[in-house]
Design a protein around this motif. Structure first.
Motif, PDB file in Angstrom:
ATOM      1  N   ASP A 263      10.840   4.386   6.478  1.00 19.74           N
ATOM      2  CA  ASP A 263      11.007   5.640   5.743  1.00 19.74           C
ATOM      3  C   ASP A 263      11.007   5.401   4.231  1.00 19.74           C
ATOM      4  N   ALA A 264      11.593   4.275   3.814  1.00 19.42           N
ATOM      5  CA  ALA A 264      11.570   3.922   2.391  1.00 19.42           C
ATOM      6  C   ALA A 264      10.126   3.778   1.911  1.00 19.42           C
ATOM      7  N   ALA A 265       9.327   3.086   2.689  1.00 21.06           N
ATOM      8  CA  ALA A 265       7.934   2.855   2.295  1.00 21.06           C
ATOM      9  C   ALA A 265       7.148   4.157   2.232  1.00 21.06           C
ATOM     10  N   LEU A 266       7.394   5.058   3.173  1.00 21.07           N
ATOM     11  CA  LEU A 266       6.700   6.352   3.144  1.00 21.07           C
ATOM     12  C   LEU A 266       7.079   7.136   1.896  1.00 21.07           C
ATOM     13  N   ALA A 267       8.366   7.090   1.535  1.00 19.73           N
ATOM     14  CA  ALA A 267       8.802   7.766   0.311  1.00 19.73           C
ATOM     15  C   ALA A 267       8.181   7.106  -0.922  1.00 19.73           C
ATOM     16  N   MET A 268       8.167   5.765  -0.923  1.00 23.70           N
ATOM     17  CA  MET A 268       7.542   5.048  -2.043  1.00 23.70           C
ATOM     18  C   MET A 268       6.080   5.467  -2.213  1.00 23.70           C
ATOM     19  N   SER A 269       5.373   5.611  -1.108  1.00 25.86           N
ATOM     20  CA  SER A 269       3.944   5.941  -1.191  1.00 25.86           C
ATOM     21  C   SER A 269       3.717   7.290  -1.868  1.00 25.86           C
ATOM     22  N   ASP A 270       4.727   8.162  -1.812  1.00 26.04           N
ATOM     23  CA  ASP A 270       4.617   9.473  -2.448  1.00 26.04           C
ATOM     24  C   ASP A 270       4.963   9.457  -3.933  1.00 26.04           C
TER      25      ASP A 270
ATOM     26  N   VAL B 226       7.695  -2.768   4.686  1.00 25.76           N
ATOM     27  CA  VAL B 226       7.337  -1.905   3.556  1.00 25.76           C
ATOM     28  C   VAL B 226       5.891  -2.149   3.145  1.00 25.76           C
ATOM     29  N   GLN B 227       5.503  -3.413   3.081  1.00 23.75           N
ATOM     30  CA  GLN B 227       4.135  -3.739   2.672  1.00 23.75           C
ATOM     31  C   GLN B 227       3.115  -3.162   3.645  1.00 23.75           C
ATOM     32  N   GLN B 228       3.378  -3.300   4.946  1.00 19.98           N
ATOM     33  CA  GLN B 228       2.440  -2.786   5.949  1.00 19.98           C
ATOM     34  C   GLN B 228       2.296  -1.275   5.850  1.00 19.98           C
ATOM     35  N   THR B 229       3.414  -0.586   5.712  1.00 23.27           N
ATOM     36  CA  THR B 229       3.368   0.880   5.626  1.00 23.27           C
ATOM     37  C   THR B 229       2.667   1.332   4.357  1.00 23.27           C
ATOM     38  N   LEU B 230       2.951   0.665   3.235  1.00 23.42           N
ATOM     39  CA  LEU B 230       2.284   1.028   1.987  1.00 23.42           C
ATOM     40  C   LEU B 230       0.774   0.815   2.082  1.00 23.42           C
ATOM     41  N   GLU B 231       0.376  -0.262   2.747  1.00 25.27           N
ATOM     42  CA  GLU B 231      -1.058  -0.519   2.900  1.00 25.27           C
ATOM     43  C   GLU B 231      -1.717   0.553   3.747  1.00 25.27           C
ATOM     44  N   LEU B 232      -1.014   1.024   4.781  1.00 29.64           N
ATOM     45  CA  LEU B 232      -1.543   2.117   5.605  1.00 29.64           C
ATOM     46  C   LEU B 232      -1.686   3.402   4.795  1.00 29.64           C
ATOM     47  N   CYS B 233      -0.869   3.511   3.742  1.00 31.96           N
ATOM     48  CA  CYS B 233      -0.924   4.690   2.862  1.00 31.96           C
ATOM     49  C   CYS B 233      -1.815   4.448   1.644  1.00 31.96           C
ATOM     50  N   ASP B 234      -2.673   3.435   1.736  1.00 34.51           N
ATOM     51  CA  ASP B 234      -3.595   3.094   0.640  1.00 34.51           C
ATOM     52  C   ASP B 234      -2.874   2.748  -0.656  1.00 34.51           C
ATOM     53  N   GLN B 235      -1.737   2.071  -0.516  1.00 34.48           N
ATOM     54  CA  GLN B 235      -0.987   1.580  -1.683  1.00 34.48           C
ATOM     55  C   GLN B 235      -0.753   0.078  -1.504  1.00 34.48           C
ATOM     56  N   PRO B 236      -1.799  -0.728  -1.569  1.00 31.08           N
ATOM     57  CA  PRO B 236      -1.659  -2.155  -1.280  1.00 31.08           C
ATOM     58  C   PRO B 236      -0.783  -2.885  -2.297  1.00 31.08           C
ATOM     59  N   VAL B 237       0.110  -3.707  -1.779  1.00 29.54           N
ATOM     60  CA  VAL B 237       0.985  -4.514  -2.624  1.00 29.54           C
ATOM     61  C   VAL B 237       0.164  -5.649  -3.239  1.00 29.54           C
ATOM     62  N   GLY B 238       0.476  -5.999  -4.487  1.00 31.04           N
ATOM     63  CA  GLY B 238      -0.173  -7.143  -5.114  1.00 31.04           C
ATOM     64  C   GLY B 238      -1.351  -6.790  -5.985  1.00 31.04           C
ATOM     65  N   HIS B 239      -1.734  -5.522  -6.009  1.00 28.05           N
ATOM     66  CA  HIS B 239      -2.806  -5.096  -6.912  1.00 28.05           C
ATOM     67  C   HIS B 239      -2.176  -4.540  -8.187  1.00 28.05           C
ATOM     68  N   GLN B 240      -1.645  -3.337  -8.086  1.00 25.21           N
ATOM     69  CA  GLN B 240      -1.025  -2.719  -9.256  1.00 25.21           C
ATOM     70  C   GLN B 240       0.456  -3.065  -9.370  1.00 25.21           C
TER      71      GLN B 240
END
Length: 264
Positions: free
Chosen positions: A198-205, A233-247
């Motif tokens: 849920d944290a990752a989903l909120a972060m993606s927003d 968190v990393q997996q969920t963010l990547e599913l939301c097109d917010q890959p860790v390690g780029h920006q």
């Protein structure tokens, strides 16, 4: 002037975040003993006596344990909303009237070069709230101890340069763990704590083009692991097109050791 911060301690056993600018230095919560707080400040080469004040989020012991001791020893101003003052007063001892300040929810206070914005969260406390720090075009958002992240909260914290963001538990570990069902139900509720997913989903927003750092905070000692939180968190963010390690990057926090004092 540069805004810098360190997550001094984060987790079920005690929480404290240090934020400084060239002319101000604030502590968000002091959830460890006075001795432990002194040790943490030594580790980041800072002096508690030079704090501009302590900002209280809510009255739970892992956020206020050291507040009374530090306030009295160093004559520090303490800021909290009225309901939190009432709820924590019996647990922090006597605080001199001229050290007690009211910081209402959903307001902004200015201290020199620093604007501090308070916002409400959903937690089983009197009137829990967290803080966003603004200096120039820099923005640091601290949000833990909430059962969910509402659209209103997201609007307040959106596109910060850095986040200290709750990633409290893995739902599977919590459900299978040793806690009584009543405690599990509280943690999973809308006034409990957010899970890794849920944290990752909120972060993606809320992640924006300025976001560079996200610190995963308030991890449960019993129902989470640093590696699991980061992976989830990393997996969920990547599913939301917010890959860790780029920006932006993810960082761990620890119950006993501060993160490196870092510019926002």
């Amino acid at each position: 002037m540069t805004m810098k911060f360190s997550v001094l301690a984060s987790g079920s056993t005690g929480n404290a975040v240090y934020v400084e600018t060239g002319d101000q230095a604030f502590l968000v919560d002091a959830g460890l003993s006075g001795k432990a707080m002194n040790e943490l400040f030594t580790k980041i080469d800072r002096d508690i006596a030079k704090l501009s004040g302590i900002l209280v989020t809510h009255e739970h012991s892992d956020h206020i344990k050291g507040i009374g001791v530090l306030a009295r020893k160093y004559n520090l101003p303490i800021y909290a909303n009225e309901k939190t003052w009432h709820a924590m007063s019996k647990n922090i001892g006597e605080i001199a009237t001229d050290q007690k300040f009211t910081f209402d929810m959903e307001t902004v206070k200015t201290f020199g070069s620093l604007d501090i914005e308070s916002f409400g969260v959903s937690h089983d406390a009197a009137e829990p709230m967290f803080y966003v720090f603004h200096q120039g075009d820099k923005k640091l958002a601290v949000i833990t101890d909430t059962g969910y992240v509402s659209d209103r909260m997201k609007g307040t914290i959106r596109n910060a340069d850095a986040y200290v963001f709750e990633s409290n538990h893995d739902v599977g570990m919590l459900q299978m763990g040793r806690y009584p069902w009543s405690t599990k139900r509280r943690i999973l509720s809308d006034v409990g704590h957010v899970s890794n997913d849920d944290a990752a989903l909120a972060m993606s927003d809320v992640i924006g083009d300025r976001t560079k750092r996200i610190y995963l905070a308030h991890l449960s000692l019993d129902n989470n692991l640093k590696e699991l939180a980061r992976m989830s968190v990393q997996q969920t963010l990547e599913l939301c097109d917010q890959p860790v390690g780029h920006q932006f990057e993810l960082y761990d926090t620890d119950p006993k050791n501060p993160t490196v004092l870092t510019a926002v």
